[in-house]
Design a protein around this motif. Structure first.
Motif, mmCIF file in Angstrom:
data_model
loop_
_atom_site.group_PDB
_atom_site.id
_atom_site.type_symbol
_atom_site.label_atom_id
_atom_site.label_comp_id
_atom_site.label_asym_id
_atom_site.label_seq_id
_atom_site.Cartn_x
_atom_site.Cartn_y
_atom_site.Cartn_z
ATOM 1 N N PRO A 75 31.478 9.254 73.873
ATOM 2 C CA PRO A 75 32.240 10.567 73.887
ATOM 3 C C PRO A 75 31.253 11.452 74.209
ATOM 4 C CG PRO A 75 32.907 9.247 72.042
ATOM 5 C CD PRO A 75 31.549 8.533 72.506
ATOM 6 N N LEU A 76 30.138 11.624 73.897
ATOM 7 C CA LEU A 76 29.187 12.786 74.019
ATOM 8 C C LEU A 76 28.722 12.691 75.597
ATOM 9 C CD1 LEU A 76 26.345 12.681 71.632
ATOM 10 C CD2 LEU A 76 27.917 14.615 72.039
ATOM 11 N N ILE A 77 28.455 11.381 76.175
ATOM 12 C CA ILE A 77 28.117 11.273 77.374
ATOM 13 C C ILE A 77 28.973 11.577 78.559
ATOM 14 C CG2 ILE A 77 26.580 9.746 79.020
ATOM 15 C CD1 ILE A 77 25.121 10.523 76.364
ATOM 16 N N THR A 78 30.212 10.987 78.315
ATOM 17 C CA THR A 78 31.303 11.002 78.982
ATOM 18 C C THR A 78 31.765 12.570 79.537
ATOM 19 O OG1 THR A 78 32.271 9.030 78.049
ATOM 20 C CG2 THR A 78 33.794 10.235 79.490
ATOM 21 N N LYS A 79 31.374 13.292 78.680
ATOM 22 C CA LYS A 79 31.986 14.769 78.968
ATOM 23 C C LYS A 79 30.809 15.642 79.619
ATOM 24 C CE LYS A 79 30.653 16.816 74.296
ATOM 25 N NZ LYS A 79 31.219 17.019 72.904
ATOM 26 N N LEU A 80 29.652 14.806 79.914
ATOM 27 C CA LEU A 80 28.534 15.772 80.493
ATOM 28 C C LEU A 80 29.007 16.012 81.774
ATOM 29 C CD1 LEU A 80 25.404 13.542 79.267
ATOM 30 C CD2 LEU A 80 26.254 16.009 78.528
ATOM 31 N N PRO A 81 28.581 17.317 82.377
ATOM 32 C CA PRO A 81 28.691 17.676 83.932
ATOM 33 C C PRO A 81 28.306 16.394 84.882
ATOM 34 C CG PRO A 81 27.439 19.387 82.798
ATOM 35 C CD PRO A 81 27.639 18.332 81.863
ATOM 36 N N ALA A 82 29.216 16.331 85.734
ATOM 37 C CA ALA A 82 28.778 15.066 86.843
ATOM 38 C C ALA A 82 27.270 15.276 87.441
ATOM 39 C CB ALA A 82 29.930 15.197 88.033
ATOM 40 N N GLU A 83 26.896 16.600 87.298
ATOM 41 C CA GLU A 83 25.679 16.417 88.076
ATOM 42 C C GLU A 83 24.442 16.002 87.242
ATOM 43 O OE1 GLU A 83 27.573 18.933 87.739
ATOM 44 O OE2 GLU A 83 26.808 20.860 86.961
ATOM 45 N N ILE A 121 25.024 5.996 85.941
ATOM 46 C CA ILE A 121 23.790 5.862 85.487
ATOM 47 C C ILE A 121 22.524 5.603 86.204
ATOM 48 C CG2 ILE A 121 24.487 5.498 83.250
ATOM 49 C CD1 ILE A 121 23.675 2.427 83.133
ATOM 50 N N ALA A 122 21.481 5.617 85.814
ATOM 51 C CA ALA A 122 20.201 5.251 86.487
ATOM 52 C C ALA A 122 19.424 4.016 85.682
ATOM 53 C CB ALA A 122 19.081 6.108 86.930
ATOM 54 N N LYS A 123 19.074 2.980 85.917
ATOM 55 C CA LYS A 123 18.578 1.998 85.005
ATOM 56 C C LYS A 123 17.107 2.072 85.497
ATOM 57 C CE LYS A 123 18.814 -2.896 83.738
ATOM 58 N NZ LYS A 123 19.525 -2.769 82.453
ATOM 59 N N ALA A 124 16.106 2.331 84.121
ATOM 60 C CA ALA A 124 14.541 2.624 84.452
ATOM 61 C C ALA A 124 13.980 2.122 83.319
ATOM 62 C CB ALA A 124 14.166 3.897 85.093
ATOM 63 N N ALA A 152 19.997 2.605 90.854
ATOM 64 C CA ALA A 152 21.153 3.644 90.594
ATOM 65 C C ALA A 152 22.114 3.479 91.877
ATOM 66 C CB ALA A 152 20.510 4.732 90.678
ATOM 67 N N ASP A 153 23.372 4.077 91.514
ATOM 68 C CA ASP A 153 24.179 4.259 92.570
ATOM 69 C C ASP A 153 24.254 5.546 93.509
ATOM 70 O OD1 ASP A 153 25.110 1.506 92.307
ATOM 71 O OD2 ASP A 153 26.547 2.094 91.076
ATOM 72 N N ARG A 154 23.981 6.541 92.643
ATOM 73 C CA ARG A 154 23.945 7.845 93.321
ATOM 74 C C ARG A 154 22.519 8.361 93.803
ATOM 75 N NH1 ARG A 154 27.200 12.136 89.740
ATOM 76 N NH2 ARG A 154 24.911 11.963 88.480
ATOM 77 N N ASP A 155 22.358 9.011 94.943
ATOM 78 C CA ASP A 155 21.084 9.503 95.222
ATOM 79 C C ASP A 155 20.458 10.269 94.169
ATOM 80 O OD1 ASP A 155 20.920 7.584 97.520
ATOM 81 O OD2 ASP A 155 21.602 9.356 98.811
ATOM 82 N N ARG A 156 21.084 11.201 93.603
ATOM 83 C CA ARG A 156 20.435 12.018 92.825
ATOM 84 C C ARG A 156 19.989 11.592 91.548
ATOM 85 N NH1 ARG A 156 22.922 16.694 92.014
ATOM 86 N NH2 ARG A 156 21.973 17.049 89.565
ATOM 87 N N ASP A 157 20.538 10.542 91.120
ATOM 88 C CA ASP A 157 20.262 9.628 89.891
ATOM 89 C C ASP A 157 18.794 8.939 90.395
ATOM 90 O OD1 ASP A 157 22.475 10.496 88.604
ATOM 91 O OD2 ASP A 157 23.587 8.645 89.218
ATOM 92 N N ARG A 158 19.054 8.412 91.386
ATOM 93 C CA ARG A 158 17.647 7.560 92.128
ATOM 94 C C ARG A 158 16.581 8.458 92.073
ATOM 95 N NH1 ARG A 158 19.096 3.494 94.359
ATOM 96 N NH2 ARG A 158 20.625 4.374 95.354
ATOM 97 N N LYS A 159 16.863 9.531 92.752
ATOM 98 C CA LYS A 159 15.663 10.535 92.992
ATOM 99 C C LYS A 159 15.116 11.020 91.854
ATOM 100 C CE LYS A 159 14.588 14.179 96.250
ATOM 101 N NZ LYS A 159 15.356 15.777 96.120
#
Ligand SMILES: NC(=O)c1ccc[n+]([C@@H]2O[C@H](COP(=O)([O-])OP(=O)(O)OC[C@H]3O[C@@H](n4cnc5c(N)ncnc54)[C@H](OP(=O)(O)O)[C@@H]3O)[C@@H](O)[C@H]2O)c1
Length: 248
Positions: A75-83, A121-124, A152-159
């Protein structure tokens, strides 16, 4: 970056130390409250806070808690901003985490977690043992520097993920999407075997999905026989020797 870390155990405490040492603004929380976090973990300027405070107004949240405890913080993580970038260090060990039917039926661990959290998410850092992680980081360009896969699936997460892995003293290697991240799960050739940037691509390519759970369980049993307690981790020398023999 402003970073919130949940979990200050074997992996989390090293993340806190390393990321605050290189100048990131780090907050950290565990499940029992800020007063239970050891002072030496905070020596480079990180702040101990509550779990909700740790994920508030940050660029990156790093989850370093047992996989079976992660749905409770969804619940805490789901409500974080998309960015916000959410990174996760977790692995599935049925001996610790109990039965998770979807994963045991073959769902990729990080896809299961992304589903629980309702966001990418990014897995690292999941593929390095705690002793190697604490002791073997080196500056960029050092000979034999250990490389860690980031999926990761999104570039911003990977970067962001790759930048932070480098900041902890390891070469960051783009291991593709979360769907491919089974190649860095327990039992895979790159899992806790301390490979270099030159060795890692072939190890990821050589992973055989159907064999991972059996190899993971063999390794877990051997570690338990050696350290005798699920709360202890093997030293790097034994862990790497064992996992290279079983997984490669
Ligand atoms: N150990 C390794 O060598 C290694 C290597 C790579 C990846 N990993 C993975 O990384 C994750 C963490 O492993 P670890 O060995 O560091 O675990 P650990 O030593 O058992 O520490 C777990 C941490 O998570 C905290 N925690 C649990 N539930 C929480 C919650 N709801 N909110 C906030 N914090 C919570 C615990 O706090 P309390 O003590 O207050 O409950 C503790 O600080 C696991 O998924 C593991 O598989 C471990």
């Amino acid at each position: 970056m402003k970073i919130g870390i949940l979990g200050v155990g074997h992996i989390g405490k090293t993340l806190v130390r390393k990321l605050s040492t290189v100048g990131h603004d780090v907050k950290v929380a565990n499940s029992r409250g800020p007063e239970t976090i050891e002072a030496d973990v905070l020596a480079s300027g990180a702040r101990a806070v509550t779990t909700p405070q740790a994920v508030e107004d940050v660029d990156v949240v790093i989850l370093s808690i047992p996989l079976n405890r992660l749905p409770a913080i969804a619940p805490l993580i789901t409500k974080l901003p998309a960015e916000t970038v959410v990174m996760d260090t977790s692995n599935f060990y049925p001996q610790r985490d109990g039965t998770i039917d979807a994963i045991e039926a073959g769902q990729v661990e990080s896809l299961w977690l992304a589903e629980q959290l309702g966001r990418p998410i990014a897995k690292a850092w999941n593929s390095i043992g705690s002793d190697s992680f604490a002791k073997k980081g080196t500056p960029v360009g050092s000979p034999g520097r250990i490389a860690l896969p980031v999926a990761a699936d999104r570039d911003r997460d990977r970067k962001a993920g790759m930048t932070l892995v480098e900041d902890t003293g390891f070469d960051a290697f783009d291991a593709g999407t979360l769907a491919e991240s089974w190649r860095q799960q327990p039992g895979a050739p790159c899992y806790c075997t301390d490979l270099t940037r030159e060795e890692l691509p072939a190890a990821l390519a050589a992973a055989e999905r159907a064999r991972l759970p059996k190899r993971r369980d063999l390794s877990f049993a051997a570690v338990m026989e050696r350290v005798g307690d699920g709360g202890k981790n093997p030293d790097a020398e034994f862990g790497v020797r064992l996992n290279r023999a079983l997984f490669m």
